[in-house]
Design a protein around this motif. Structure first.
Motif, PDB file in Angstrom:
ATOM      1  N   LEU A 209       0.811  -1.220   0.000  1.00  0.00           N
ATOM      2  CA  LEU A 209       0.000   0.000   0.000  1.00  0.00           C
ATOM      3  C   LEU A 209       0.849   1.277   0.000  1.00  0.00           C
ATOM      4  O   LEU A 209       0.566   2.199  -0.777  1.00  0.00           O
ATOM      5  CB  LEU A 209      -0.961  -0.005   1.180  1.00  0.00           C
ATOM      6  CG  LEU A 209      -1.919   1.206   1.259  1.00  0.00           C
ATOM      7  CD1 LEU A 209      -2.758   1.327  -0.009  1.00  0.00           C
ATOM      8  CD2 LEU A 209      -2.801   1.100   2.492  1.00  0.00           C
ATOM      9  N   PRO A 210       1.903   1.393   0.830  1.00  0.00           N
ATOM     10  CA  PRO A 210       2.719   2.622   0.771  1.00  0.00           C
ATOM     11  C   PRO A 210       3.332   2.862  -0.610  1.00  0.00           C
ATOM     12  O   PRO A 210       3.366   4.008  -1.080  1.00  0.00           O
ATOM     13  CB  PRO A 210       3.798   2.382   1.839  1.00  0.00           C
ATOM     14  CG  PRO A 210       3.180   1.418   2.788  1.00  0.00           C
ATOM     15  CD  PRO A 210       2.327   0.521   1.937  1.00  0.00           C
ATOM     16  N   GLN A 211       3.797   1.787  -1.255  1.00  0.00           N
ATOM     17  CA  GLN A 211       4.370   1.938  -2.585  1.00  0.00           C
ATOM     18  C   GLN A 211       3.301   2.334  -3.596  1.00  0.00           C
ATOM     19  O   GLN A 211       3.550   3.119  -4.516  1.00  0.00           O
ATOM     20  CB  GLN A 211       5.051   0.643  -3.024  1.00  0.00           C
ATOM     21  CG  GLN A 211       5.694   0.690  -4.401  1.00  0.00           C
ATOM     22  CD  GLN A 211       6.756   1.763  -4.520  1.00  0.00           C
ATOM     23  OE1 GLN A 211       7.504   2.011  -3.583  1.00  0.00           O
ATOM     24  NE2 GLN A 211       6.821   2.418  -5.671  1.00  0.00           N
ATOM     25  N   LEU A 212       2.100   1.829  -3.417  1.00  0.00           N
ATOM     26  CA  LEU A 212       0.997   2.181  -4.313  1.00  0.00           C
ATOM     27  C   LEU A 212       0.640   3.652  -4.169  1.00  0.00           C
ATOM     28  O   LEU A 212       0.389   4.347  -5.166  1.00  0.00           O
ATOM     29  CB  LEU A 212      -0.206   1.296  -3.999  1.00  0.00           C
ATOM     30  CG  LEU A 212      -1.326   1.249  -5.023  1.00  0.00           C
ATOM     31  CD1 LEU A 212      -0.827   0.727  -6.360  1.00  0.00           C
ATOM     32  CD2 LEU A 212      -2.471   0.375  -4.502  1.00  0.00           C
ATOM     33  N   ILE A 213       0.611   4.140  -2.932  1.00  0.00           N
ATOM     34  CA  ILE A 213       0.340   5.565  -2.696  1.00  0.00           C
ATOM     35  C   ILE A 213       1.442   6.423  -3.305  1.00  0.00           C
ATOM     36  O   ILE A 213       1.180   7.454  -3.944  1.00  0.00           O
ATOM     37  CB  ILE A 213       0.201   5.828  -1.187  1.00  0.00           C
ATOM     38  CG1 ILE A 213      -1.051   5.124  -0.646  1.00  0.00           C
ATOM     39  CG2 ILE A 213       0.140   7.329  -0.901  1.00  0.00           C
ATOM     40  CD1 ILE A 213      -1.164   5.159   0.861  1.00  0.00           C
ATOM     41  N   LYS A 214       2.688   5.994  -3.129  1.00  0.00           N
ATOM     42  CA  LYS A 214       3.819   6.729  -3.715  1.00  0.00           C
ATOM     43  C   LYS A 214       3.697   6.783  -5.232  1.00  0.00           C
ATOM     44  O   LYS A 214       3.915   7.840  -5.849  1.00  0.00           O
ATOM     45  CB  LYS A 214       5.131   6.065  -3.309  1.00  0.00           C
ATOM     46  CG  LYS A 214       6.364   6.709  -3.914  1.00  0.00           C
ATOM     47  CD  LYS A 214       7.633   5.953  -3.519  1.00  0.00           C
ATOM     48  CE  LYS A 214       8.871   6.545  -4.187  1.00  0.00           C
ATOM     49  NZ  LYS A 214      10.105   5.786  -3.825  1.00  0.00           N
ATOM     50  N   LEU A 215       3.321   5.657  -5.848  1.00  0.00           N
ATOM     51  CA  LEU A 215       3.181   5.616  -7.297  1.00  0.00           C
ATOM     52  C   LEU A 215       2.094   6.568  -7.771  1.00  0.00           C
ATOM     53  O   LEU A 215       2.236   7.229  -8.805  1.00  0.00           O
ATOM     54  CB  LEU A 215       2.888   4.186  -7.753  1.00  0.00           C
ATOM     55  CG  LEU A 215       2.829   3.933  -9.258  1.00  0.00           C
ATOM     56  CD1 LEU A 215       4.164   4.251  -9.917  1.00  0.00           C
ATOM     57  CD2 LEU A 215       2.439   2.479  -9.537  1.00  0.00           C
ATOM     58  N   GLY A 216       1.011   6.661  -7.012  1.00  0.00           N
ATOM     59  CA  GLY A 216      -0.055   7.594  -7.360  1.00  0.00           C
ATOM     60  C   GLY A 216       0.423   9.034  -7.345  1.00  0.00           C
ATOM     61  O   GLY A 216       0.080   9.831  -8.230  1.00  0.00           O
ATOM     62  N   ARG A 217       1.224   9.386  -6.347  1.00  0.00           N
ATOM     63  CA  ARG A 217       1.773  10.745  -6.281  1.00  0.00           C
ATOM     64  C   ARG A 217       2.757  10.999  -7.419  1.00  0.00           C
ATOM     65  O   ARG A 217       2.796  12.106  -7.985  1.00  0.00           O
ATOM     66  CB  ARG A 217       2.444  10.948  -4.925  1.00  0.00           C
ATOM     67  CG  ARG A 217       1.461  10.998  -3.757  1.00  0.00           C
ATOM     68  CD  ARG A 217       2.179  10.992  -2.430  1.00  0.00           C
ATOM     69  NE  ARG A 217       1.244  11.100  -1.309  1.00  0.00           N
ATOM     70  CZ  ARG A 217       1.553  10.834  -0.046  1.00  0.00           C
ATOM     71  NH1 ARG A 217       2.789  10.457   0.265  1.00  0.00           N
ATOM     72  NH2 ARG A 217       0.642  10.951   0.900  1.00  0.00           N
ATOM     73  N   GLN A 218       3.549   9.993  -7.756  1.00  0.00           N
ATOM     74  CA  GLN A 218       4.479  10.139  -8.869  1.00  0.00           C
ATOM     75  C   GLN A 218       3.722  10.349 -10.185  1.00  0.00           C
ATOM     76  O   GLN A 218       4.131  11.169 -11.020  1.00  0.00           O
ATOM     77  CB  GLN A 218       5.385   8.903  -8.959  1.00  0.00           C
ATOM     78  CG  GLN A 218       6.373   8.790  -7.821  1.00  0.00           C
ATOM     79  CD  GLN A 218       7.128   7.469  -7.833  1.00  0.00           C
ATOM     80  OE1 GLN A 218       6.578   6.420  -8.206  1.00  0.00           O
ATOM     81  NE2 GLN A 218       8.387   7.498  -7.425  1.00  0.00           N
ATOM     82  N   MET A 219       2.624   9.640 -10.347  1.00  0.00           N
ATOM     83  CA  MET A 219       1.840   9.804 -11.567  1.00  0.00           C
ATOM     84  C   MET A 219       1.255  11.200 -11.662  1.00  0.00           C
ATOM     85  O   MET A 219       1.169  11.784 -12.758  1.00  0.00           O
ATOM     86  CB  MET A 219       0.727   8.755 -11.631  1.00  0.00           C
ATOM     87  CG  MET A 219      -0.146   8.852 -12.883  1.00  0.00           C
ATOM     88  SD  MET A 219       0.785   8.697 -14.441  1.00  0.00           S
ATOM     89  CE  MET A 219       0.912   6.904 -14.546  1.00  0.00           C
ATOM     90  N   GLN A 220       0.853  11.779 -10.539  1.00  0.00           N
ATOM     91  CA  GLN A 220       0.332  13.144 -10.558  1.00  0.00           C
ATOM     92  C   GLN A 220       1.382  14.130 -11.073  1.00  0.00           C
ATOM     93  O   GLN A 220       1.059  15.057 -11.829  1.00  0.00           O
ATOM     94  CB  GLN A 220      -0.139  13.546  -9.162  1.00  0.00           C
ATOM     95  CG  GLN A 220      -1.408  12.830  -8.718  1.00  0.00           C
ATOM     96  CD  GLN A 220      -1.802  13.184  -7.292  1.00  0.00           C
ATOM     97  OE1 GLN A 220      -1.023  13.769  -6.537  1.00  0.00           O
ATOM     98  NE2 GLN A 220      -3.015  12.838  -6.911  1.00  0.00           N
ATOM     99  N   LYS A 221       2.630  13.934 -10.680  1.00  0.00           N
ATOM    100  CA  LYS A 221       3.705  14.799 -11.176  1.00  0.00           C
ATOM    101  C   LYS A 221       3.921  14.595 -12.676  1.00  0.00           C
ATOM    102  O   LYS A 221       4.148  15.560 -13.419  1.00  0.00           O
ATOM    103  CB  LYS A 221       4.995  14.525 -10.404  1.00  0.00           C
ATOM    104  CG  LYS A 221       4.929  14.924  -8.937  1.00  0.00           C
ATOM    105  CD  LYS A 221       6.236  14.612  -8.232  1.00  0.00           C
ATOM    106  CE  LYS A 221       6.186  15.021  -6.758  1.00  0.00           C
ATOM    107  NZ  LYS A 221       7.438  14.692  -6.045  1.00  0.00           N
TER     108      LYS A 221
END
Length: 242
Positions: A209-221
């Protein structure tokens, strides 16, 4: 008769191949219309293809048949170099695909490099399977800056058809990031979650889950950079006008 006016060459018509629905939305495409040629700004064309080489080839052929002069692979990529971060733009100099190296069109790539002097130049690796962990990415770091799954096949098609090609790729996941199982096994060809499978994978590996949240933030950038690219692409014109 007096001297005839010198006619300007007609602007080249771009054919954009976009793999993911989230990329399409950021670039202003209709994310629900897959596998069809869409009109883009300034007379350009685009296809939302889905992931992978076969989908990219099919989209490229459709665009050429519809009148595209130049093929463009545009979307996201994974970083292979540690200093690349989410949102960074890469403008490849050549595409590494299977056993070959495919140079991009110098005029188009240089035109966008002039508009984005902070963009990174170098090789882009194109693969058939996702590089899922930092260890696998590290094996390719000496050869290329970043990795995707469509540009190589599209570059090979352009060469076979005698057409110019270039790529614009925005980093999503950093070199030290892995890909959660929910993304590996729980999304469709356009990168959209298939909810039963996505949730099942997440329940099976809640530590992701933490990596999934991080990936979501990276995609926003990455989306923010793609939206900026949209404004440049919609300006139209020839490479020298960029």
């Amino acid at each position: 008769m007096g001297p005839q006016p010198i006619s300007e060459p007609a602007p080249q018509r771009l054919g954009l191949v976009v793999a993911l629905a989230v990329e399409a939305k950021a670039l202003g495409l209709h994310a629900a219309r897959t596998g069809v040629v869409q009109d883009y700004g300034a007379g350009h064309l685009a296809v939302l293809s889905g992931m992978g080489s076969e989908a990219a080839i099919q989209a490229g052929r459709m665009l050429l048949a519809a009148g595209a002069d130049v093929l463009l692979s545009v979307g996201t990529a994974g970083a292979l170099h540690a200093d690349l971060q989410a949102g960074d733009l890469c403008i490849p100099e050549q595409i590494l695909w299977q056993e070959g190296a495919y140079p991009v069109d110098v005029a188009w790539a240089s035109g966008f490099s002039a508009r984005y002097p902070q963009a990174r130049r170098g090789n882009l690796l194109s693969v058939d399977r996702v590089l899922v962990d930092p260890q696998t990415k590290a094996l390719h770091a000496q050869a290329a800056l970043a990795v995707d799954m469509e540009s190589g096949a599209l570059a090979a098609l352009a060469v076979a058809q005698g057409r110019p090609f270039f790529a614009l790729r925005v980093i999503v996941d950093s070199a030290d990031s892995g890909l959660p199982d929910a993304v590996r096994y729980g999304v469709d060809a356009l990168g959209r979650p298939r909810l039963p499978a996505f949730l099942w994978q997440l329940l099976a590996r809640p530590q992701d889950l933490p990596q999934l949240i991080k990936l979501g933030r990276q995609m926003q950038k990455a989306e923010a950079t793609l939206r900026h690219l949209r404004s440049e692409l919609e300006r139209g014109g020839s490479p020298c006008e960029h």
